[in-house]
Motif scaffolding. Structure first.
Motif, PDB file in Angstrom:
ATOM      1  N   ILE A  21       0.840  -1.200   0.000  1.00 35.63           N
ATOM      2  CA  ILE A  21       0.000   0.000   0.000  1.00 35.63           C
ATOM      3  C   ILE A  21       0.871   1.243   0.000  1.00 35.63           C
ATOM      4  CG2 ILE A  21      -1.722   1.266   1.384  1.00 35.63           C
ATOM      5  CD1 ILE A  21      -2.331  -1.626   2.612  1.00 35.63           C
ATOM      6  N   GLN A  22       0.407   2.278  -0.690  1.00 30.12           N
ATOM      7  CA  GLN A  22       1.095   3.565  -0.676  1.00 30.12           C
ATOM      8  C   GLN A  22       0.343   4.516   0.243  1.00 30.12           C
ATOM      9  OE1 GLN A  22       4.049   4.420  -2.358  1.00 30.12           O
ATOM     10  NE2 GLN A  22       3.933   6.194  -1.014  1.00 30.12           N
ATOM     11  N   ASP A  23       1.069   5.055   1.215  1.00 34.93           N
ATOM     12  CA  ASP A  23       0.542   6.069   2.125  1.00 34.93           C
ATOM     13  C   ASP A  23       1.313   7.353   1.852  1.00 34.93           C
ATOM     14  OD1 ASP A  23      -0.074   7.762   4.235  1.00 34.93           O
ATOM     15  OD2 ASP A  23      -0.084   6.181   5.741  1.00 34.93           O
ATOM     16  N   SER A  24       0.621   8.427   1.528  1.00 38.96           N
ATOM     17  CA  SER A  24       1.297   9.664   1.147  1.00 38.96           C
ATOM     18  C   SER A  24       2.164  10.223   2.254  1.00 38.96           C
ATOM     19  CB  SER A  24       0.269  10.719   0.717  1.00 38.96           C
ATOM     20  OG  SER A  24      -0.646  10.973   1.772  1.00 38.96           O
ATOM     21  N   SER A  25       1.866   9.922   3.493  1.00 34.05           N
ATOM     22  CA  SER A  25       2.651  10.470   4.604  1.00 34.05           C
ATOM     23  C   SER A  25       3.696   9.499   5.140  1.00 34.05           C
ATOM     24  CB  SER A  25       1.718  10.894   5.752  1.00 34.05           C
ATOM     25  OG  SER A  25       0.984   9.790   6.241  1.00 34.05           O
ATOM     26  N   ARG A  26       3.402   8.211   5.112  1.00 36.86           N
ATOM     27  CA  ARG A  26       4.323   7.229   5.698  1.00 36.86           C
ATOM     28  C   ARG A  26       5.059   6.384   4.672  1.00 36.86           C
ATOM     29  NH1 ARG A  26       0.036   5.016  10.057  1.00 36.86           N
ATOM     30  NH2 ARG A  26      -1.290   5.490   8.253  1.00 36.86           N
ATOM     31  N   GLY A  27       4.749   6.535   3.414  1.00 36.01           N
ATOM     32  CA  GLY A  27       5.435   5.758   2.383  1.00 36.01           C
ATOM     33  C   GLY A  27       4.784   4.411   2.166  1.00 36.01           C
ATOM     34  N   VAL A  28       5.601   3.369   2.017  1.00 38.62           N
ATOM     35  CA  VAL A  28       5.107   2.027   1.709  1.00 38.62           C
ATOM     36  C   VAL A  28       4.676   1.317   2.988  1.00 38.62           C
ATOM     37  CG1 VAL A  28       5.692  -0.232   0.741  1.00 38.62           C
ATOM     38  CG2 VAL A  28       6.559   1.856  -0.340  1.00 38.62           C
ATOM     39  N   LEU A  29       3.432   0.851   2.992  1.00 34.86           N
ATOM     40  CA  LEU A  29       2.921   0.032   4.090  1.00 34.86           C
ATOM     41  C   LEU A  29       2.600  -1.354   3.549  1.00 34.86           C
ATOM     42  CD1 LEU A  29       0.226   2.421   5.670  1.00 34.86           C
ATOM     43  CD2 LEU A  29       2.626   2.219   6.323  1.00 34.86           C
ATOM     44  N   THR A  30       2.563  -2.319   4.426  1.00 34.00           N
ATOM     45  CA  THR A  30       2.052  -3.636   4.061  1.00 34.00           C
ATOM     46  C   THR A  30       0.845  -3.936   4.919  1.00 34.00           C
ATOM     47  OG1 THR A  30       3.541  -4.732   5.613  1.00 34.00           O
ATOM     48  CG2 THR A  30       4.280  -4.544   3.329  1.00 34.00           C
ATOM     49  N   GLY A  31       0.124  -4.956   4.538  1.00 39.40           N
ATOM     50  CA  GLY A  31      -1.045  -5.336   5.313  1.00 39.40           C
ATOM     51  C   GLY A  31      -1.604  -6.643   4.813  1.00 39.40           C
ATOM     52  N   GLN A  32      -2.714  -7.026   5.381  1.00 40.36           N
ATOM     53  CA  GLN A  32      -3.426  -8.219   4.962  1.00 40.36           C
ATOM     54  C   GLN A  32      -4.919  -7.951   5.018  1.00 40.36           C
ATOM     55  OE1 GLN A  32      -2.186 -11.414   7.583  1.00 40.36           O
ATOM     56  NE2 GLN A  32      -0.404 -11.931   6.341  1.00 40.36           N
ATOM     57  N   TRP A  33      -5.629  -8.655   4.156  1.00 39.60           N
ATOM     58  CA  TRP A  33      -7.085  -8.722   4.276  1.00 39.60           C
ATOM     59  C   TRP A  33      -7.477 -10.156   4.538  1.00 39.60           C
ATOM     60  CZ3 TRP A  33     -10.181 -11.734   1.016  1.00 39.60           C
ATOM     61  CH2 TRP A  33     -11.550 -11.678   1.298  1.00 39.60           C
ATOM     62  N   HIS A  34      -8.375 -10.356   5.511  1.00 38.31           N
ATOM     63  CA  HIS A  34      -8.904 -11.677   5.829  1.00 38.31           C
ATOM     64  C   HIS A  34     -10.424 -11.631   5.715  1.00 38.31           C
ATOM     65  CE1 HIS A  34      -5.065 -13.195   7.525  1.00 38.31           C
ATOM     66  NE2 HIS A  34      -4.898 -11.928   7.861  1.00 38.31           N
ATOM     67  N   ARG A  35     -10.978 -12.660   5.113  1.00 37.37           N
ATOM     68  CA  ARG A  35     -12.432 -12.711   4.992  1.00 37.37           C
ATOM     69  C   ARG A  35     -13.087 -12.726   6.373  1.00 37.37           C
ATOM     70  NH1 ARG A  35     -14.964 -13.567   0.431  1.00 37.37           N
ATOM     71  NH2 ARG A  35     -13.130 -14.536  -0.525  1.00 37.37           N
ATOM     72  N   ASP A  36     -12.403 -13.345   7.318  1.00 37.30           N
ATOM     73  CA  ASP A  36     -12.870 -13.364   8.713  1.00 37.30           C
ATOM     74  C   ASP A  36     -12.197 -12.212   9.461  1.00 37.30           C
ATOM     75  OD1 ASP A  36     -13.581 -13.822  11.312  1.00 37.30           O
ATOM     76  OD2 ASP A  36     -12.601 -15.782  11.469  1.00 37.30           O
ATOM     77  N   PRO A  37     -12.933 -11.148   9.813  1.00 33.60           N
ATOM     78  CA  PRO A  37     -12.320  -9.997  10.499  1.00 33.60           C
ATOM     79  C   PRO A  37     -11.615 -10.372  11.795  1.00 33.60           C
ATOM     80  CG  PRO A  37     -14.531  -9.447   9.728  1.00 33.60           C
ATOM     81  CD  PRO A  37     -14.373 -10.928   9.554  1.00 33.60           C
ATOM     82  N   ALA A  38     -12.057 -11.438  12.460  1.00 30.59           N
ATOM     83  CA  ALA A  38     -11.402 -11.840  13.700  1.00 30.59           C
ATOM     84  C   ALA A  38      -9.963 -12.256  13.442  1.00 30.59           C
ATOM     85  CB  ALA A  38     -12.185 -12.980  14.360  1.00 30.59           C
ATOM     86  N   ARG A  39      -9.716 -12.802  12.260  1.00 30.17           N
ATOM     87  CA  ARG A  39      -8.359 -13.226  11.926  1.00 30.17           C
ATOM     88  C   ARG A  39      -7.427 -12.031  11.812  1.00 30.17           C
ATOM     89  NH1 ARG A  39      -4.173 -15.880  12.817  1.00 30.17           N
ATOM     90  NH2 ARG A  39      -2.800 -16.246  11.026  1.00 30.17           N
ATOM     91  N   SER A  40      -7.923 -10.921  11.252  1.00 30.76           N
ATOM     92  CA  SER A  40      -7.084  -9.732  11.130  1.00 30.76           C
ATOM     93  C   SER A  40      -6.717  -9.178  12.501  1.00 30.76           C
ATOM     94  CB  SER A  40      -7.785  -8.655  10.297  1.00 30.76           C
ATOM     95  OG  SER A  40      -8.938  -8.176  10.946  1.00 30.76           O
ATOM     96  N   GLY A  41      -7.635  -9.262  13.446  1.00 30.51           N
ATOM     97  CA  GLY A  41      -7.318  -8.828  14.805  1.00 30.51           C
ATOM     98  C   GLY A  41      -6.253  -9.683  15.442  1.00 30.51           C
ATOM     99  N   ALA A  42      -6.310 -10.993  15.200  1.00 32.17           N
ATOM    100  CA  ALA A  42      -5.292 -11.892  15.747  1.00 32.17           C
ATOM    101  C   ALA A  42      -3.930 -11.606  15.129  1.00 32.17           C
ATOM    102  CB  ALA A  42      -5.709 -13.343  15.505  1.00 32.17           C
ATOM    103  N   VAL A  43      -3.911 -11.328  13.814  1.00 30.59           N
ATOM    104  CA  VAL A  43      -2.651 -11.003  13.146  1.00 30.59           C
ATOM    105  C   VAL A  43      -2.058  -9.730  13.722  1.00 30.59           C
ATOM    106  CG1 VAL A  43      -1.623 -10.273  10.956  1.00 30.59           C
ATOM    107  CG2 VAL A  43      -3.182 -12.224  11.012  1.00 30.59           C
ATOM    108  N   ALA A  44      -2.894  -8.712  13.944  1.00 32.11           N
ATOM    109  CA  ALA A  44      -2.415  -7.451  14.513  1.00 32.11           C
ATOM    110  C   ALA A  44      -1.782  -7.688  15.876  1.00 32.11           C
ATOM    111  CB  ALA A  44      -3.557  -6.448  14.610  1.00 32.11           C
TER     112      ALA A  44
END
Length: 372
Positions: free
Chosen positions: A34-57
């Motif tokens: 992902i490109q963020d105009s203020s922070r530069g390059v970010l990475t991330g994930q999308w999970h179909r199950d939102p609970a999984r994204s919370g666990a990853v965080a």
């Protein structure tokens, strides 16, 4: 709840973020760059199950520190601070160097950092660093320049190289001040250089990338695009079968191949050897793979129309003149052109790309590059 890539793109846009690319990691997960105009390059994930994204965080914060990851509401999207990557612990260390800038980051796989003095450091899982560095010493050809190794830390998984002079062939193709004659001269020299690369004795210590391996990569991307509802399976299955039939007509010669040859991997400086970047995948394979991959990327640039529509075809003809392939190699190259186009259709489907570009890549008969 976000349920598709298009919704991921829209949700990121609502937060002032732009998707650079998504990498499928199964039908229910995407890795994001992902490109963020203020922070530069970010990475991330999308999970179909939102609970999984919370666990990853939570896992990322436990490894990389508080605030290293956060979720976007109940979207299933988790974002990581620049340099946060539990699989690449050296990345944060490299980014702490004064003037270091994150250029690209594929989560859990690889990152590229531009150092303040101009060198580039690749950060990768430590077990890969030795192979990546050793590839730089395998190409010893007067007509080819490769990045000079300036630092190596196998334990950390970092490989640092000096930049090559000149600019990418991609930039040359898009520069209206460069004449067609200069483009043709450069492309002919690229063809001759790639032919010389293919004269190198392949290393028996490296795995062979054969037809089955190439078709497997292509099928994996296309299947993922279908799983995520981006390209129906009936739009690509016949094309992949045709590519396989072309490639199985006769046995391939095994030479040293680049394996990811396209115009952004080639550096041009008038009067100097052709530069080749990213030799990470260098190894034994079919020479038609490199030829077909580059030809398909010329077609991609024509479809993109980033330069005059005929410019990539000028480059294509000159490259073939410089390489001088025989008819058997060109038959096989036709198969790799087709498989590469299909793979590129899937790759660009996971980006915020125009729908007509995906359609054109899936329909080789629509443009004059269909027949090598």
């Amino acid at each position: 709840m976000v349920t598709s890539l298009h919704e991921v793109i829209a949700r990121l846009g609502d937060s002032g973020l732009r998707l650079l690319k998504a990498i499928p990691r199964g039908p229910d997960q995407l890795n994001l760059e992902i490109q963020d105009s203020s922070r530069g390059v970010l990475t991330g994930q999308w999970h179909r199950d939102p609970a999984r994204s919370g666990a990853v965080a939570a896992d990322v914060e436990a490894t990389c520190g508080a605030g290293a990851a956060w979720t976007l509401d109940h979207s299933g999207i988790v974002l990581l601070e620049p340099g946060a990557d539990p699989r690449l612990p050296a990345l944060r260390t490299v980014l702490r160097r004064p003037g270091a800038q994150l250029v690209a980051h594929r989560l859990e796989r690889r990152a590229v950092v531009r150092e303040a003095h101009g060198d580039y450091t690749k950060v990768m899982p430590p077990e890969l660093a030795g192979r990546v560095a050793s590839a730089l010493f395998r190409v010893r050809i007067p007509s080819i320049a490769v990045p000079r190794l300036t630092d190596l830390d196998v334990d950390l998984g970092t490989v640092t190289t000096a930049p090559l002079p000149g600019r990418t062939f991609h930039a040359e193709l898009g520069d209206h001040s460069v004449t067609d004659e200069d483009v043709a001269l450069a492309s002919k020299s690229v063809g001759a250089a790639v032919r010389e690369l293919h004269q190198l004795t392949p290393s028996a210590a490296l795995p062979l990338h054969d037809v089955e391996a190439e078709l497997r990569v292509c099928r994996r991307w296309l299947t993922a695009a279908s799983d995520h509802g981006l390209i129906p399976e009936d739009r690509w299955r016949g094309g992949l079968e045709r590519a396989g039939a072309l490639l199985e007509r006769d046995s391939a010669q095994v030479v040293t191949v680049h394996r990811d040859l396209h115009e952004k991997q080639v550096m041009i400086l008038r009067g100097q050897p052709v530069g080749l970047l990213d030799l990470d995948l260098l190894g034994p394979g079919d020479p038609a793979l490199d030829v077909g991959n580059l030809l398909a990327h010329f077609e991609l640039r024509a479809l993109h129309a980033r330069s005059r529509p005929d410019r990539p075809w000028v480059a294509r003809a000159a490259f073939l003149e410089g390489y001088a392939p025989g008819p058997r190699l060109m038959t096989r190259a036709a198969g790799y052109v087709l498989s590469t186009r299909l793979r590129l259709a899937a790759v660009y489907a996971f980006r915020d790309a125009p729908a007509d570009l995906i359609e054109d890549l899936l329909n080789p008969a629509k443009d004059r590059g269909a027949v090598p």
